[in-house]
Design a protein around this motif. Structure first.
Motif, PDB file in Angstrom:
ATOM      1  N   LYS A  61     -23.584 -10.672 -13.773  1.00  0.00           N
ATOM      2  CA  LYS A  61     -22.456 -10.055 -14.468  1.00  0.00           C
ATOM      3  C   LYS A  61     -21.278  -9.680 -13.579  1.00  0.00           C
ATOM      4  CE  LYS A  61     -24.338  -8.122 -18.643  1.00  0.00           C
ATOM      5  NZ  LYS A  61     -24.509  -6.920 -19.436  1.00  0.00           N
ATOM      6  N   ALA A  62     -21.513  -9.503 -12.286  1.00  0.00           N
ATOM      7  CA  ALA A  62     -20.431  -8.983 -11.428  1.00  0.00           C
ATOM      8  C   ALA A  62     -20.634  -9.455  -9.996  1.00  0.00           C
ATOM      9  CB  ALA A  62     -20.432  -7.456 -11.453  1.00  0.00           C
ATOM     10  N   ASP A  63     -19.593  -9.325  -9.192  1.00  0.00           N
ATOM     11  CA  ASP A  63     -19.807  -9.509  -7.756  1.00  0.00           C
ATOM     12  C   ASP A  63     -19.648  -8.154  -7.072  1.00  0.00           C
ATOM     13  OD1 ASP A  63     -17.106  -9.024  -7.401  1.00  0.00           O
ATOM     14  OD2 ASP A  63     -16.585 -11.154  -7.429  1.00  0.00           O
ATOM     15  N   ARG A  64     -19.945  -8.141  -5.775  1.00  0.00           N
ATOM     16  CA  ARG A  64     -20.019  -6.859  -5.076  1.00  0.00           C
ATOM     17  C   ARG A  64     -18.656  -6.149  -5.052  1.00  0.00           C
ATOM     18  NH1 ARG A  64     -23.804  -6.366   0.223  1.00  0.00           N
ATOM     19  NH2 ARG A  64     -22.544  -8.044   1.034  1.00  0.00           N
ATOM     20  N   GLU A  65     -17.595  -6.920  -4.887  1.00  0.00           N
ATOM     21  CA  GLU A  65     -16.269  -6.304  -4.802  1.00  0.00           C
ATOM     22  C   GLU A  65     -15.923  -5.607  -6.122  1.00  0.00           C
ATOM     23  OE1 GLU A  65     -17.034  -9.369  -3.606  1.00  0.00           O
ATOM     24  OE2 GLU A  65     -17.018  -8.479  -1.598  1.00  0.00           O
ATOM     25  N   LYS A  66     -16.207  -6.321  -7.208  1.00  0.00           N
ATOM     26  CA  LYS A  66     -15.876  -5.766  -8.526  1.00  0.00           C
ATOM     27  C   LYS A  66     -16.678  -4.483  -8.785  1.00  0.00           C
ATOM     28  CE  LYS A  66     -15.926  -7.151 -13.388  1.00  0.00           C
ATOM     29  NZ  LYS A  66     -16.214  -8.255 -14.308  1.00  0.00           N
ATOM     30  N   ALA A  67     -17.982  -4.537  -8.493  1.00  0.00           N
ATOM     31  CA  ALA A  67     -18.820  -3.352  -8.728  1.00  0.00           C
ATOM     32  C   ALA A  67     -18.377  -2.200  -7.830  1.00  0.00           C
ATOM     33  CB  ALA A  67     -20.287  -3.706  -8.470  1.00  0.00           C
ATOM     34  N   ALA A  68     -18.070  -2.505  -6.567  1.00  0.00           N
ATOM     35  CA  ALA A  68     -17.647  -1.446  -5.635  1.00  0.00           C
ATOM     36  C   ALA A  68     -16.355  -0.804  -6.118  1.00  0.00           C
ATOM     37  CB  ALA A  68     -17.479  -2.019  -4.228  1.00  0.00           C
ATOM     38  N   ALA A  69     -15.455  -1.622  -6.648  1.00  0.00           N
ATOM     39  CA  ALA A  69     -14.178  -1.075  -7.135  1.00  0.00           C
ATOM     40  C   ALA A  69     -14.430  -0.135  -8.308  1.00  0.00           C
ATOM     41  CB  ALA A  69     -13.248  -2.212  -7.540  1.00  0.00           C
ATOM     42  N   MET A  70     -15.372  -0.492  -9.184  1.00  0.00           N
ATOM     43  CA  MET A  70     -15.656   0.378 -10.335  1.00  0.00           C
ATOM     44  C   MET A  70     -16.302   1.696  -9.914  1.00  0.00           C
ATOM     45  SD  MET A  70     -16.967  -2.172 -13.294  1.00  0.00           S
ATOM     46  CE  MET A  70     -16.985  -0.950 -14.594  1.00  0.00           C
ATOM     47  N   LEU A  71     -16.987   1.660  -8.759  1.00  0.00           N
ATOM     48  CA  LEU A  71     -17.706   2.855  -8.301  1.00  0.00           C
ATOM     49  C   LEU A  71     -16.964   3.570  -7.173  1.00  0.00           C
ATOM     50  CD1 LEU A  71     -21.219   1.155  -8.240  1.00  0.00           C
ATOM     51  CD2 LEU A  71     -20.571   3.036  -9.751  1.00  0.00           C
ATOM     52  N   ALA A  72     -15.653   3.256  -7.033  1.00  0.00           N
ATOM     53  CA  ALA A  72     -14.896   3.714  -5.862  1.00  0.00           C
ATOM     54  C   ALA A  72     -14.995   5.229  -5.640  1.00  0.00           C
ATOM     55  CB  ALA A  72     -13.433   3.299  -5.992  1.00  0.00           C
ATOM     56  N   ASP A  73     -15.083   6.009  -6.722  1.00  0.00           N
ATOM     57  CA  ASP A  73     -15.191   7.472  -6.601  1.00  0.00           C
ATOM     58  C   ASP A  73     -16.371   7.897  -5.740  1.00  0.00           C
ATOM     59  OD1 ASP A  73     -13.117   7.825  -8.197  1.00  0.00           O
ATOM     60  OD2 ASP A  73     -14.196   8.749  -9.877  1.00  0.00           O
ATOM     61  N   LEU A  74     -17.434   7.086  -5.774  1.00  0.00           N
ATOM     62  CA  LEU A  74     -18.673   7.445  -5.065  1.00  0.00           C
ATOM     63  C   LEU A  74     -18.687   6.919  -3.631  1.00  0.00           C
ATOM     64  CD1 LEU A  74     -21.218   6.671  -7.960  1.00  0.00           C
ATOM     65  CD2 LEU A  74     -20.258   8.880  -7.299  1.00  0.00           C
ATOM     66  N   LYS A  75     -17.575   6.245  -3.244  1.00  0.00           N
ATOM     67  CA  LYS A  75     -17.423   5.716  -1.881  1.00  0.00           C
ATOM     68  C   LYS A  75     -18.601   4.821  -1.456  1.00  0.00           C
ATOM     69  CE  LYS A  75     -14.612   9.562  -0.247  1.00  0.00           C
ATOM     70  NZ  LYS A  75     -14.549  10.289  -1.523  1.00  0.00           N
ATOM     71  N   PRO A  76     -18.904   3.806  -2.238  1.00  0.00           N
ATOM     72  CA  PRO A  76     -20.022   2.935  -1.849  1.00  0.00           C
ATOM     73  C   PRO A  76     -19.665   2.089  -0.641  1.00  0.00           C
ATOM     74  CG  PRO A  76     -18.883   2.019  -3.744  1.00  0.00           C
ATOM     75  CD  PRO A  76     -18.229   3.345  -3.455  1.00  0.00           C
ATOM     76  N   GLU A  77     -20.674   1.804   0.175  1.00  0.00           N
ATOM     77  CA  GLU A  77     -20.479   0.896   1.310  1.00  0.00           C
ATOM     78  C   GLU A  77     -21.403  -0.289   1.126  1.00  0.00           C
ATOM     79  OE1 GLU A  77     -20.639   2.745   5.070  1.00  0.00           O
ATOM     80  OE2 GLU A  77     -18.773   3.817   4.596  1.00  0.00           O
ATOM     81  N   VAL A  78     -21.014  -1.407   1.719  1.00  0.00           N
ATOM     82  CA  VAL A  78     -21.842  -2.603   1.659  1.00  0.00           C
ATOM     83  C   VAL A  78     -23.091  -2.379   2.523  1.00  0.00           C
ATOM     84  CG1 VAL A  78     -21.826  -4.973   2.533  1.00  0.00           C
ATOM     85  CG2 VAL A  78     -19.914  -4.130   1.159  1.00  0.00           C
ATOM     86  N   THR A  79     -24.275  -2.729   2.012  1.00  0.00           N
ATOM     87  CA  THR A  79     -25.505  -2.566   2.810  1.00  0.00           C
ATOM     88  C   THR A  79     -25.534  -3.630   3.916  1.00  0.00           C
ATOM     89  OG1 THR A  79     -26.653  -3.936   1.197  1.00  0.00           O
ATOM     90  CG2 THR A  79     -26.905  -1.563   0.965  1.00  0.00           C
ATOM     91  N   PRO A  80     -26.230  -3.340   5.020  1.00  0.00           N
ATOM     92  CA  PRO A  80     -26.155  -4.269   6.158  1.00  0.00           C
ATOM     93  C   PRO A  80     -26.781  -5.640   5.917  1.00  0.00           C
ATOM     94  CG  PRO A  80     -27.327  -2.251   6.786  1.00  0.00           C
ATOM     95  CD  PRO A  80     -26.913  -2.081   5.357  1.00  0.00           C
ATOM     96  N   TRP A  81     -27.856  -5.724   5.099  1.00  0.00           N
ATOM     97  CA  TRP A  81     -28.604  -6.990   5.068  1.00  0.00           C
ATOM     98  C   TRP A  81     -28.583  -7.685   3.712  1.00  0.00           C
ATOM     99  CZ3 TRP A  81     -29.029  -6.714  10.023  1.00  0.00           C
ATOM    100  CH2 TRP A  81     -29.412  -5.532  10.643  1.00  0.00           C
TER     101      TRP A  81
END
Ligand code: SAM
Length: 422
Positions: A163-183
């Motif tokens: 349903k989504a890619d990481r950038e899109k999901a991260a943008a929707m959750l921006a308030d929570l300051k998500p970071e990309v996981t290392p692996w």
């Protein structure tokens, strides 16, 4: 509530957990019901204190020279929260609703005691009786591995690529300051502070729309290492609430067939709602019947049988620190037997050349390497391999599988072995 009153409440709750052998969630809930004046911020902060005390129970008691709940909580403030004797004395002030004032001995220990010379199971905060097993898995690294396992876990999310890619999901959750996981290629991580409540992720539009699921990065990697591909026939034999099933479905891009079952229909039940939210359309859930015939028709048809085995859960102690002190030797023997039975059962579902992917969230060799060696001895037409070469450079690899740990990969502890039929 004042910080001192929260501390006193944490000591009271830890007393009930230790003396009555009550599970931590149950004791926290009971305290909340009996103290309605405490707000959600108070309850979260008190829960944080109690869980941190359980995480560092052995080392905190060692620092304080006593294993009472009070000593454990005070020692934890030094060990885990980094407070000095002065700051702890201000909290344990002896005032109204506060813990009794520090004794001279407590103050001296909070100012001067250290873990120098502590045995590995104390410095690593794991039960004494598991020391041989930890030594077998980690040798002289066992105190560090145990200490990492006693740390607080972040909140990891898996982006649902249906349903989504990481950038899109991260943008929707921006308030929570998500970071990309290392692996993991699908992971987002949200750091949690000691006193912060976990954010209500289930209320986020990104979650409601099925763009993300809650899943530790180690669990995401275990699914990744299955190598599930579009068009395959796959069976998730221990699907539970479907964490791995959902990840496999996304990997298969709705092509091929994924069957999900579990011995326990109550554990399986939440999978239906999760599948609907995820947009997966190639998953058939086979709810167990009283006589186990629900997957008989799949015999000899599978490219992949995933076994996310029932295990001691030692790899997930970051999330469930209560469990490590409640675990008993009999539980390990029981799990080892169940795992062997499930592995043997899985063989019949494979087509020639198919593979079993065996996963545990355990760090104990009896459930991991030794279990795989036992399987290979019983089934000489299989070979074992450690998946994920190059994906997670720090992970321990062996002839039987790959072991992820909080210390080496910053994930929950997971073991994954690929058993291929030749
Ligand atoms: C580690 S949990 C599975 C977690 C799940 N795969 C996930 O990712 O959320 C192990 C599951 O194995 C199930 N189980 C235990 N014994 C089993 C058996 N003999 N056959 C099938 N499932 C079994 C348990 O009910 C439990 O749901």
């Amino acid at each position: 509530m004042t910080p001192s009153a929260r501390l006193e409440a944490a000591i009271e709750i830890l007393t009930s957990i230790i003396s009555e052998r009550r599970p931590a969630p149950d004791a926290l809930k009971g305290w909340g019901q009996a103290h309605r004046f405490a707000g959600s911020g108070d309850r979260a902060a008190i829960g944080g204190l109690v869980y941190d005390a359980l995480r560092r129970k052995a080392s905190s008691a060692y620092l304080m020279g006593a294993d009472t709940p009070r000593a454990v909580v005070l020692g934890m403030l030094k060990r885990e929260r980094g407070l000095d004797g002065e700051a702890i004395a201000r909290l344990a002030s002896g005032g109204q609703y506060a813990p009794a004032a520090l004794s001279d001995d407590e103050r001296a220990r909070l100012d001067g005691a250290s873990l120098d010379g502590a045995p590995a199971h104390i410095a690593g905060d794991y039960p004494d009786w598991l020391d041989d097993a930890f030594a077998q898995s980690f040798g002289d690294q066992r105190a560090e591995e145990g200490a990492a396992l006693a740390s607080r876990a972040p909140l990891d999310l898996r982006v649902n690529t249906l349903k989504a890619d990481r950038e899109k999901a991260a943008a929707m959750l921006a308030d929570l300051k998500p970071e990309v996981t290392p692996w993991s290629p699908w992971g987002l991580r949200i750091a949690l502070a000691a006193d912060a409540k976990a954010p209500p992720i289930h209320a986020e539009p990104a979650f409601i729309k099925g763009f993300v699921e809650v899943q530790d990065e180690g669990s995401q990697l275990a699914a990744l290492f299955s190598g599930a591909k579009p068009g395959e026939q796959a069976l998730d034999l221990c699907a539970g609430a479907g964490g791995k099933t959902l990840a496999l479905a996304a990997m298969m891009e709705n092509k091929g067939q994924l069957f999900a079952t579990d011995d326990d229909k109550r554990r399986l039940a939440p999978i239906h709602e999760r599948l609907t939210r995820s947009g997966a359309r190639n998953v058939q859930v086979r709810t167990p019947k009283s006589v186990h015939t629900e997957i008989d028709d799949l015999q000899g048809r599978m490219d992949l049988v995933l076994i996310d085995a029932p295990c001691t859960g030692t790899g997930a102690w970051r999330r469930n620190p209560d469990a490590k002190w409640r675990m008993r030797p009999g539980a390990l023997e029981q799990r080892v037997k169940e795992q062997a039975d499930i592995l043997d059962r899985a063989v019949g579902f494979l087509k020639p050349g198919g593979r079993i992917v065996y996963i545990t969230c355990s760090l104990l060799d009896a459930e991991n390497g030794a279990q795989v060696r036992g399987f290979l001895a019983r089934h000489t037409d299989f070979t074992a391999a450690a998946p994920g070469e190059g994906v997670v450079p720090g992970a321990r690899r062996s002839a039987e599988g790959v072991l992820l740990t909080p210390q080496t990969t910053g994930t929950d502890g997971f073991f994954v072995s690929v058993l291929r039929h030749s």
